[in-house]
Design a protein around this motif. Structure first.
Motif, PDB file in Angstrom:
ATOM      1  N   MET A 121       9.059   6.008  -8.620  1.00 59.26           N
ATOM      2  CA  MET A 121      10.375   5.010  -8.481  1.00 59.26           C
ATOM      3  C   MET A 121      11.655   5.657  -8.767  1.00 59.26           C
ATOM      4  O   MET A 121      12.531   4.983  -8.313  1.00 59.26           O
ATOM      5  CB  MET A 121      10.056   3.737  -9.053  1.00 59.26           C
ATOM      6  CG  MET A 121       8.828   3.046  -8.483  1.00 59.26           C
ATOM      7  SD  MET A 121       7.954   1.494  -9.688  1.00 59.26           S
ATOM      8  CE  MET A 121       9.509   0.411  -9.655  1.00 59.26           C
ATOM      9  N   ALA A 122      11.587   6.428  -9.618  1.00 57.62           N
ATOM     10  CA  ALA A 122      12.735   6.985 -10.294  1.00 57.62           C
ATOM     11  C   ALA A 122      13.456   7.895  -9.139  1.00 57.62           C
ATOM     12  O   ALA A 122      14.684   7.952  -9.006  1.00 57.62           O
ATOM     13  CB  ALA A 122      12.522   7.976 -11.448  1.00 57.62           C
ATOM     14  N   ALA A 123      12.853   8.216  -8.160  1.00 59.67           N
ATOM     15  CA  ALA A 123      13.485   9.021  -7.150  1.00 59.67           C
ATOM     16  C   ALA A 123      13.744   8.256  -5.824  1.00 59.67           C
ATOM     17  O   ALA A 123      13.751   9.002  -4.754  1.00 59.67           O
ATOM     18  CB  ALA A 123      12.426  10.284  -6.989  1.00 59.67           C
ATOM     19  N   ALA A 124      13.161   6.951  -5.836  1.00 61.57           N
ATOM     20  CA  ALA A 124      12.963   6.175  -4.364  1.00 61.57           C
ATOM     21  C   ALA A 124      14.497   6.218  -3.964  1.00 61.57           C
ATOM     22  O   ALA A 124      15.474   6.194  -4.522  1.00 61.57           O
ATOM     23  CB  ALA A 124      12.753   4.907  -4.813  1.00 61.57           C
ATOM     24  N   THR A 125      14.405   6.319  -2.417  1.00 68.09           N
ATOM     25  CA  THR A 125      15.730   6.562  -1.821  1.00 68.09           C
ATOM     26  C   THR A 125      15.987   4.887  -1.134  1.00 68.09           C
ATOM     27  O   THR A 125      15.000   3.952  -0.922  1.00 68.09           O
ATOM     28  CB  THR A 125      15.514   7.330  -0.416  1.00 68.09           C
ATOM     29  OG1 THR A 125      14.441   6.821   0.470  1.00 68.09           O
ATOM     30  CG2 THR A 125      15.474   8.735  -0.869  1.00 68.09           C
ATOM     31  N   GLN A 149      13.641   4.182   1.545  1.00 71.40           N
ATOM     32  CA  GLN A 149      12.298   3.730   1.102  1.00 71.40           C
ATOM     33  C   GLN A 149      12.195   2.216   0.238  1.00 71.40           C
ATOM     34  O   GLN A 149      11.305   1.476   0.605  1.00 71.40           O
ATOM     35  CB  GLN A 149      11.732   4.677  -0.034  1.00 71.40           C
ATOM     36  CG  GLN A 149      11.304   6.161   0.717  1.00 71.40           C
ATOM     37  CD  GLN A 149      11.331   7.067  -0.442  1.00 71.40           C
ATOM     38  OE1 GLN A 149      12.097   7.135  -1.437  1.00 71.40           O
ATOM     39  NE2 GLN A 149      10.114   7.994  -0.128  1.00 71.40           N
ATOM     40  N   ALA A 150      13.361   1.918  -0.301  1.00 66.21           N
ATOM     41  CA  ALA A 150      13.331   0.418  -1.042  1.00 66.21           C
ATOM     42  C   ALA A 150      13.629  -0.446   0.015  1.00 66.21           C
ATOM     43  O   ALA A 150      13.149  -1.688  -0.072  1.00 66.21           O
ATOM     44  CB  ALA A 150      14.596   0.580  -1.768  1.00 66.21           C
ATOM     45  N   CYS A 151      14.066  -0.206   1.245  1.00 70.09           N
ATOM     46  CA  CYS A 151      14.439  -1.195   2.158  1.00 70.09           C
ATOM     47  C   CYS A 151      13.234  -1.235   3.187  1.00 70.09           C
ATOM     48  O   CYS A 151      13.059  -2.169   3.935  1.00 70.09           O
ATOM     49  CB  CYS A 151      15.739  -0.891   2.997  1.00 70.09           C
ATOM     50  SG  CYS A 151      17.175  -1.298   2.125  1.00 70.09           S
ATOM     51  N   ALA A 152      12.064  -0.428   2.976  1.00 71.84           N
ATOM     52  CA  ALA A 152      11.003  -0.608   4.155  1.00 71.84           C
ATOM     53  C   ALA A 152      10.088  -1.471   3.462  1.00 71.84           C
ATOM     54  O   ALA A 152       8.884  -1.156   3.136  1.00 71.84           O
ATOM     55  CB  ALA A 152      10.392   0.954   4.201  1.00 71.84           C
ATOM     56  N   HIS A 153      10.294  -2.580   3.548  1.00 73.95           N
ATOM     57  CA  HIS A 153       9.314  -3.781   3.141  1.00 73.95           C
ATOM     58  C   HIS A 153       8.086  -3.820   3.765  1.00 73.95           C
ATOM     59  O   HIS A 153       7.894  -3.729   5.043  1.00 73.95           O
ATOM     60  CB  HIS A 153      10.186  -5.336   3.074  1.00 73.95           C
ATOM     61  CG  HIS A 153       9.382  -6.127   2.233  1.00 73.95           C
ATOM     62  ND1 HIS A 153       8.144  -6.942   2.603  1.00 73.95           N
ATOM     63  CD2 HIS A 153       9.589  -6.460   0.849  1.00 73.95           C
ATOM     64  CE1 HIS A 153       7.611  -7.404   1.460  1.00 73.95           C
ATOM     65  NE2 HIS A 153       8.640  -7.353   0.518  1.00 73.95           N
ATOM     66  N   VAL A 176      16.079  -4.821  -1.347  1.00 70.02           N
ATOM     67  CA  VAL A 176      15.866  -3.893  -2.503  1.00 70.02           C
ATOM     68  C   VAL A 176      15.850  -4.941  -3.616  1.00 70.02           C
ATOM     69  O   VAL A 176      14.839  -4.438  -4.466  1.00 70.02           O
ATOM     70  CB  VAL A 176      17.448  -3.246  -2.828  1.00 70.02           C
ATOM     71  CG1 VAL A 176      17.415  -2.632  -4.146  1.00 70.02           C
ATOM     72  CG2 VAL A 176      17.862  -2.279  -1.683  1.00 70.02           C
ATOM     73  N   ASP A 177      16.088  -6.039  -3.480  1.00 70.22           N
ATOM     74  CA  ASP A 177      15.613  -7.068  -4.716  1.00 70.22           C
ATOM     75  C   ASP A 177      14.147  -7.084  -4.565  1.00 70.22           C
ATOM     76  O   ASP A 177      13.579  -7.464  -5.677  1.00 70.22           O
ATOM     77  CB  ASP A 177      16.234  -8.261  -4.417  1.00 70.22           C
ATOM     78  CG  ASP A 177      17.772  -8.399  -4.656  1.00 70.22           C
ATOM     79  OD1 ASP A 177      18.417  -7.285  -5.480  1.00 70.22           O
ATOM     80  OD2 ASP A 177      18.340  -9.448  -4.215  1.00 70.22           O
ATOM     81  N   SER A 178      13.592  -7.073  -3.445  1.00 72.44           N
ATOM     82  CA  SER A 178      12.049  -7.021  -3.393  1.00 72.44           C
ATOM     83  C   SER A 178      11.464  -5.972  -3.920  1.00 72.44           C
ATOM     84  O   SER A 178      10.469  -5.933  -4.648  1.00 72.44           O
ATOM     85  CB  SER A 178      11.608  -7.360  -1.939  1.00 72.44           C
ATOM     86  OG  SER A 178      12.163  -8.424  -1.337  1.00 72.44           O
ATOM     87  N   ALA A 179      11.851  -4.760  -3.745  1.00 69.48           N
ATOM     88  CA  ALA A 179      11.626  -3.636  -4.378  1.00 69.48           C
ATOM     89  C   ALA A 179      11.499  -3.647  -5.909  1.00 69.48           C
ATOM     90  O   ALA A 179      10.670  -2.962  -6.540  1.00 69.48           O
ATOM     91  CB  ALA A 179      12.256  -2.411  -3.763  1.00 69.48           C
ATOM     92  N   LEU A 198      22.488   1.124  -2.771  1.00 73.67           N
ATOM     93  CA  LEU A 198      22.433   1.259  -1.371  1.00 73.67           C
ATOM     94  C   LEU A 198      23.408   2.414  -0.938  1.00 73.67           C
ATOM     95  O   LEU A 198      23.425   3.011  -0.126  1.00 73.67           O
ATOM     96  CB  LEU A 198      22.968   0.140  -0.626  1.00 73.67           C
ATOM     97  CG  LEU A 198      21.615  -0.838  -0.734  1.00 73.67           C
ATOM     98  CD1 LEU A 198      22.068  -2.157  -0.427  1.00 73.67           C
ATOM     99  CD2 LEU A 198      20.527  -0.202   0.210  1.00 73.67           C
ATOM    100  N   GLU A 199      24.512   2.614  -1.703  1.00 72.96           N
ATOM    101  CA  GLU A 199      25.678   3.389  -1.636  1.00 72.96           C
ATOM    102  C   GLU A 199      25.433   4.885  -2.119  1.00 72.96           C
ATOM    103  O   GLU A 199      26.259   5.887  -2.117  1.00 72.96           O
ATOM    104  CB  GLU A 199      27.037   3.045  -1.967  1.00 72.96           C
ATOM    105  CG  GLU A 199      27.410   1.878  -1.053  1.00 72.96           C
ATOM    106  CD  GLU A 199      28.806   1.199  -1.651  1.00 72.96           C
ATOM    107  OE1 GLU A 199      29.407   1.808  -2.773  1.00 72.96           O
ATOM    108  OE2 GLU A 199      29.138   0.208  -0.951  1.00 72.96           O
ATOM    109  N   GLY A 200      24.341   5.186  -2.820  1.00 75.18           N
ATOM    110  CA  GLY A 200      23.818   6.329  -3.333  1.00 75.18           C
ATOM    111  C   GLY A 200      24.560   6.593  -4.415  1.00 75.18           C
ATOM    112  O   GLY A 200      24.277   7.803  -4.895  1.00 75.18           O
ATOM    113  N   ARG A 201      25.029   5.713  -5.286  1.00 80.47           N
ATOM    114  CA  ARG A 201      25.554   6.087  -6.470  1.00 80.47           C
ATOM    115  C   ARG A 201      24.836   6.177  -7.661  1.00 80.47           C
ATOM    116  O   ARG A 201      25.018   6.864  -8.830  1.00 80.47           O
ATOM    117  CB  ARG A 201      27.163   5.180  -6.782  1.00 80.47           C
ATOM    118  CG  ARG A 201      28.259   5.613  -5.694  1.00 80.47           C
ATOM    119  CD  ARG A 201      29.270   4.757  -6.043  1.00 80.47           C
ATOM    120  NE  ARG A 201      29.323   3.303  -5.283  1.00 80.47           N
ATOM    121  CZ  ARG A 201      29.357   2.259  -6.189  1.00 80.47           C
ATOM    122  NH1 ARG A 201      29.408   2.354  -7.249  1.00 80.47           N
ATOM    123  NH2 ARG A 201      29.313   1.131  -5.222  1.00 80.47           N
TER     124      ARG A 201
END
Ligand SMILES: NC(=O)c1ccc[n+]([C@@H]2O[C@H](COP(=O)([O-])OP(=O)(O)OC[C@H]3O[C@@H](n4cnc5c(N)ncnc54)[C@H](OP(=O)(O)O)[C@@H]3O)[C@@H](O)[C@H]2O)c1
Length: 395
Positions: free
Chosen positions: A187-191, A194-198, A209-212, A336-339
């Motif tokens: 999970m630490a490395a999740a993109t 991947q988080a949006c692929a429900h 992302v909230d679901s993830a 989501l903006e990769g920050r």
């Protein structure tokens, strides 16, 4: 059946499913006219919605798009507005049923405009309740608005809440999201992709992302508490990966009522649109033999701390739930903006809330008594979360 409707968030996932339901019901002879539609900034999708729905008024949040919107909508006989005031106007226009499906706290003002008209408000936006729960519920009662929950879990409870004063507990089901079986290291490395692929639901990026993180279930816990009048102690959350049982109501005699269905938002949307009747919609029918099993498991508080954060915010009171939701919006946007990284989302929310508890304890201790006070807590939490996310990004 005759209905005049408005759709706030018409370009989003729930908004598009609402269009499909309306088109299907119009095809069956329902007389549904569309008063207003509102969107954020996806003009091409808004134009498509206007062609299909023929609304009287279309609002786009991005003021810079007013000129383009007027040009693109020329010939469709639709009045066009832009900016937050136009979005609010979309909620205030005289429809007798309003779909609230703008994402985030931005949905509050236009939804309140509908609530103040005392009409039927189909509530997909959960942030309205999480940000301003007690005030929002009070306003609905005062103005005689009917809140029709569209979030599938709350819609399920609404459908089986036959004896509200004989309820012992509620159980909200959660699919577990895309990382249900992932380790913390993974999970630490999740993109963001991947988080949006429900695995079960097709939804907008923020709620995905909230679901993830399971914050979605935390927000829903708060939503259920405010909507149905329960404390956090009477609401359980259980992971149910098949997303077939959409929530359960436990009664004082030991009976448990649940609503089941395929995971398709058109079902709760159609229920809210046809309530108190039911409409015929062409969703896939539930085939239990094909599914063969329904499984349930307890959520893991270590990998998914967001649920615990939401529960403690609910115990703490309305200002804390406002702050939780606002901080979460900032954290999800930063991810989501990769920050920031995936696990930083919950850390950002946790640290922002702790900061507010320390530096601005007065703000969280007092129950907001007006929407201005809600706005002040929301802004303070956003500032705190931006600072925390900035530090995490730099680390
Ligand atoms: N999707 C689901 O299955 C589902 C289920 C239950 C509850 N919900 C809830 O329903 C809400 C919408 O979810 P969604 O998945 O449909 O989200 P989405 O696909 O991201 O759509 C969000 C909508 O809000 C609009 N929007 C964003 N910012 C705005 C602003 N400042 N002013 C006006 N409009 C704005 C977007 O417009 P543009 O796209 O034009 O920018 C879009 O129409 C959320 O609160 C979510 O938690 C969703």
């Amino acid at each position: 059946m005759t209905r005049s409707v408005s759709i706030l968030g018409v370009t989003g996932s729930v908004g598009q499913s609402t269009i499909q339901v309306i088109e299907e019901l119009r095809g069956q002879g329902w007389d549904i006219s569309v008063e207003a539609v509102a969107a954020g900034r996806r003009l091409d999708v808004l134009v498509d919605a206007c062609r299909r729905l023929k609304p009287k008024f279309a609002a786009i949040a991005d003021l810079d798009l007013l000129g383009d919107a007027k040009t693109a909508l020329v010939g469709l006989n639709v009045e066009v507005g832009a900016g937050p005031a136009a979005i609010e106007e979309a909620g205030a226009r005289p429809a007798d049923w309003v779909m609230s499906a703008i994402v985030g706290a931005a949905g509050l003002a236009p939804t309140m405009a509908a609530v103040r008209r005392g009409v039927h408000v189909a509530l997909a936006n959960k942030e309205c309740l999480v940000c301003a729960g007690p005030l929002f519920i009070e306003a609905a009662k005062a103005h005689g608005a009917t809140l029709l929950p569209v979030d599938s879990e709350h819609n399920a409870i609404f459908q089986v809440l036959t004896h509200p004063d004989r309820v012992e507990r509620l159980t909200l089901t959660a699919s577990g999201g895309p990382f249900r079986t992932w380790s913390r290291e993974q999970m630490a490395a999740a993109t963001p992709a991947q988080a949006c692929a429900h695995p079960m639901w097709s939804m907008g990026r923020k709620i995905s992302v909230d679901s993830a993180t399971l914050m979605n279930k935390g927000l829903e816990l708060i939503e259920a508490a405010y909507l149905f009048g329960f404390t956090s102690k009477s609401i359980d959350v259980i992971i149910h990966p098949q997303s077939t049982v959409h929530s359960l109501v436990h009664y004082v005699d030991g009976s448990v009522l649940a609503q089941l269905g395929t995971p398709d938002m058109r079902i709760p949307i159609a229920y809210a649109l046809s309530w108190p009747d039911r409409a015929t919609v062409s969703t896939a029918r539930l085939d239990l033999a094909k599914l063969s099993q329904l499984t349930f498991e307890a959520p893991d508080p270590v990998r998914f701390p967001a649920l615990g954060l939401a529960r403690s915010a609910l115990d703490r009171g309305a200002a804390a739930t406002t702050a939780l939701s606002a901080a979460n919006e900032i954290a999800v946007e930063a991810f989501l903006e990769g920050r920031i990284r995936f696990l930083d989302i919950s850390s950002t929310v946790e640290q922002a809330l702790s900061h507010l508890e320390g530096a601005e304890a007065g703000l969280l201790a007092k129950m907001p008594s007006s929407f201005d006070e809600v706005g002040a807590v929301d802004q303070a939490a956003r500032r705190a979360a931006r600072r925390v996310a900035g530090n995490l990004a730099a680390a």
